[in-house]
Scaffold this motif. Structure first.
Motif, PDB file in Angstrom:
ATOM      1  N   PRO A 136     -14.968  47.003 -43.874  1.00 37.60           N
ATOM      2  CA  PRO A 136     -13.599  46.483 -43.764  1.00 37.60           C
ATOM      3  C   PRO A 136     -12.559  47.352 -44.459  1.00 37.60           C
ATOM      4  CG  PRO A 136     -14.875  45.186 -45.325  1.00 37.60           C
ATOM      5  CD  PRO A 136     -15.847  46.096 -44.628  1.00 37.60           C
ATOM      6  N   MET A 137     -12.988  48.195 -45.392  1.00 32.88           N
ATOM      7  CA  MET A 137     -12.055  49.070 -46.101  1.00 32.88           C
ATOM      8  C   MET A 137     -11.896  50.424 -45.412  1.00 32.88           C
ATOM      9  SD  MET A 137     -11.001  47.122 -48.439  1.00 32.88           S
ATOM     10  CE  MET A 137     -10.064  48.265 -49.461  1.00 32.88           C
ATOM     11  N   SER A 138     -12.553  50.605 -44.299  1.00 30.64           N
ATOM     12  CA  SER A 138     -12.487  51.885 -43.586  1.00 30.64           C
ATOM     13  C   SER A 138     -11.050  52.199 -43.180  1.00 30.64           C
ATOM     14  CB  SER A 138     -13.370  51.811 -42.336  1.00 30.64           C
ATOM     15  OG  SER A 138     -13.254  52.972 -41.556  1.00 30.64           O
ATOM     16  N   ARG A 139     -10.719  53.485 -43.275  1.00 25.29           N
ATOM     17  CA  ARG A 139      -9.377  53.939 -42.923  1.00 25.29           C
ATOM     18  C   ARG A 139      -9.467  55.317 -42.285  1.00 25.29           C
ATOM     19  NH1 ARG A 139      -4.028  52.908 -44.456  1.00 25.29           N
ATOM     20  NH2 ARG A 139      -2.666  54.734 -44.462  1.00 25.29           N
ATOM     21  N   SER A 140      -8.876  55.481 -41.118  1.00 23.48           N
ATOM     22  CA  SER A 140      -8.913  56.764 -40.427  1.00 23.48           C
ATOM     23  C   SER A 140      -7.838  57.686 -40.992  1.00 23.48           C
ATOM     24  CB  SER A 140      -8.691  56.577 -38.923  1.00 23.48           C
ATOM     25  OG  SER A 140      -7.321  56.304 -38.658  1.00 23.48           O
ATOM     26  N   SER A 141      -7.913  58.961 -40.620  1.00 21.82           N
ATOM     27  CA  SER A 141      -6.916  59.923 -41.074  1.00 21.82           C
ATOM     28  C   SER A 141      -5.525  59.590 -40.547  1.00 21.82           C
ATOM     29  CB  SER A 141      -7.308  61.332 -40.629  1.00 21.82           C
ATOM     30  OG  SER A 141      -7.438  61.392 -39.213  1.00 21.82           O
ATOM     31  N   GLY A 200      -4.442  56.496 -40.292  1.00 23.32           N
ATOM     32  CA  GLY A 200      -3.989  55.263 -40.919  1.00 23.32           C
ATOM     33  C   GLY A 200      -4.525  53.996 -40.285  1.00 23.32           C
ATOM     34  N   ALA A 201      -5.373  54.106 -39.256  1.00 21.25           N
ATOM     35  CA  ALA A 201      -6.004  52.916 -38.671  1.00 21.25           C
ATOM     36  C   ALA A 201      -6.970  52.335 -39.692  1.00 21.25           C
ATOM     37  CB  ALA A 201      -6.730  53.281 -37.389  1.00 21.25           C
ATOM     38  N   THR A 202      -6.968  51.005 -39.818  1.00 22.31           N
ATOM     39  CA  THR A 202      -7.636  50.364 -40.943  1.00 22.31           C
ATOM     40  C   THR A 202      -8.406  49.132 -40.506  1.00 22.31           C
ATOM     41  OG1 THR A 202      -5.957  51.161 -42.490  1.00 22.31           O
ATOM     42  CG2 THR A 202      -7.214  49.239 -43.190  1.00 22.31           C
ATOM     43  N   GLY A 203      -9.468  48.817 -41.266  1.00 22.14           N
ATOM     44  CA  GLY A 203     -10.198  47.577 -41.079  1.00 22.14           C
ATOM     45  C   GLY A 203     -11.369  47.709 -40.126  1.00 22.14           C
ATOM     46  N   PHE A 204     -12.012  46.573 -39.843  1.00 22.06           N
ATOM     47  CA  PHE A 204     -13.180  46.540 -38.969  1.00 22.06           C
ATOM     48  C   PHE A 204     -12.901  47.211 -37.622  1.00 22.06           C
ATOM     49  CE2 PHE A 204     -14.560  43.113 -41.798  1.00 22.06           C
ATOM     50  CZ  PHE A 204     -15.917  43.361 -41.882  1.00 22.06           C
ATOM     51  N   TRP A 205     -11.724  46.941 -37.064  1.00 17.65           N
ATOM     52  CA  TRP A 205     -11.410  47.386 -35.711  1.00 17.65           C
ATOM     53  C   TRP A 205     -10.431  48.553 -35.690  1.00 17.65           C
ATOM     54  CZ3 TRP A 205     -14.110  45.077 -31.755  1.00 17.65           C
ATOM     55  CH2 TRP A 205     -14.806  43.915 -32.093  1.00 17.65           C
ATOM     56  N   HIS A 206     -10.086  49.064 -36.846  1.00 21.46           N
ATOM     57  CA  HIS A 206      -9.195  50.223 -36.973  1.00 21.46           C
ATOM     58  C   HIS A 206      -7.878  50.038 -36.213  1.00 21.46           C
ATOM     59  CE1 HIS A 206     -11.555  53.885 -38.708  1.00 21.46           C
ATOM     60  NE2 HIS A 206     -11.537  52.845 -39.513  1.00 21.46           N
TER      61      HIS A 206
END
Length: 279
Positions: free
Chosen positions: A95-100, A102-108
């Motif tokens: 859930p803390m995932s974040r793309s370069s 700025g997409a964030t969360g389980f589903w980005h």
């Protein structure tokens, strides 16, 4: 001696090509594996992901915690269960995932899309990291895309490139099939990455991963506390409900780390989840 041990292990290891099924579907829609280029694209994603040993084994372990929960929510939203694997490739179920970008969360979700689908983003709250609310938002996006394109496969591609991007590609290239589209590299690989993780998670032993049931992370049973007032001191609040601040944050990653406060606007309510005590 250590170097010799690893050399022996490497020599003894058998590297084999992944098993490609004769037939495969995504969300009930057949994948045209009779077409050699399509089969090759799937094989490439399987080779890549079955050899990402650290990330793939962690995905497998996390699937024990999240698969049933997220798929039950997709069931309730009348979205095919295979979209669980879309969440897998977006965030690796973190859930803390974040793309370069700025997409964030389980589903980005990007911030703008998140707000469009009713997810709050503020100094105190980021509902992209809330498993329940972000899954509901993702399901709504996918249903809208499916109504537009008449295809769950295209809906998945639209989750990556955007509905307008897929619509323009279909019109410009005169096709109605994802598998016939010429797309940017990320979107061209997107559905094949989903399919690769679906195959690995559903039958890990076929792709070199042998986990016993006890190796998977287990679902957490929660107690829910409804909050309708601002909390000025989150660490103290955590103590008052019998948990540490670390536990509060771990199980409620949607709470932003801002001055240890949770400020509610008028009329807002939130569900705070804490692990239920085992008697």
């Amino acid at each position: 001696m250590v170097a010799l041990f690893f050399l022996i292990q490497r020599v003894n290891a058998q590297i084999s090509l992944p098993e490609i099924p004769i037939e495969l579907t995504f969300a009930g829609e057949p994948v045209p594996l009779h077409d050699p280029p399509i089969k090759e694209r799937l094989e490439k994603e399987l080779i890549i992901n079955m050899n990402k040993h650290a990330s793939t084994i962690l995905i497998l372990k996390e699937s024990g915690r999240w698969k049933s929960y997220l798929q039950s929510m997709l069931d309730s939203a009348e979205v095919p269960r295979d979209f669980f694997y879309l969440a897998v490739i977006e965030s690796e179920l973190d859930p803390m995932s974040r793309s370069s970008a700025g997409a964030t969360g389980f589903w980005h979700f990007m911030e703008g899309t998140a707000k469009e689908y009713g997810l709050e983003f503020s100094d105190y709250v980021d509902e992209r990291r809330d498993a329940e609310k972000s899954t509901q938002a993702a399901a709504e996006f996918l249903k809208r895309a499916h109504r537009k394109f008449g295809s769950w496969t295209l809906a998945a591609a639209a989750f990556n490139r955007g509905t307008r991007g897929i619509e323009n590609a279909l019109k410009g290239q005169g096709t109605i099939s994802y598998y016939q589209l010429y797309l940017n590299e990320e979107t061209a690989r997107y559905v094949f990455r989903i399919l690769a993780l679906k195959l690995i998670i559903e039958a890990p032993e076929k792709y070199g991963y042998r986990l016993s049931p006890s190796d998977y992370y287990q679902p957490v049973v929660y107690k829910t506390i409804l909050i309708d007032k601002s909390i000025e001191d989150l660490p103290q609040f955590a103590k008052s409900i019998g948990v540490s601040y670390q536990t509060l944050k771990e199980h409620n990653p949607w709470i932003q780390n801002t001055d240890y406060k949770l400020v509610l606007t008028e009329g807002k309510k939130y569900k705070i989840r804490i692990p239920a005590r085992k008697d």
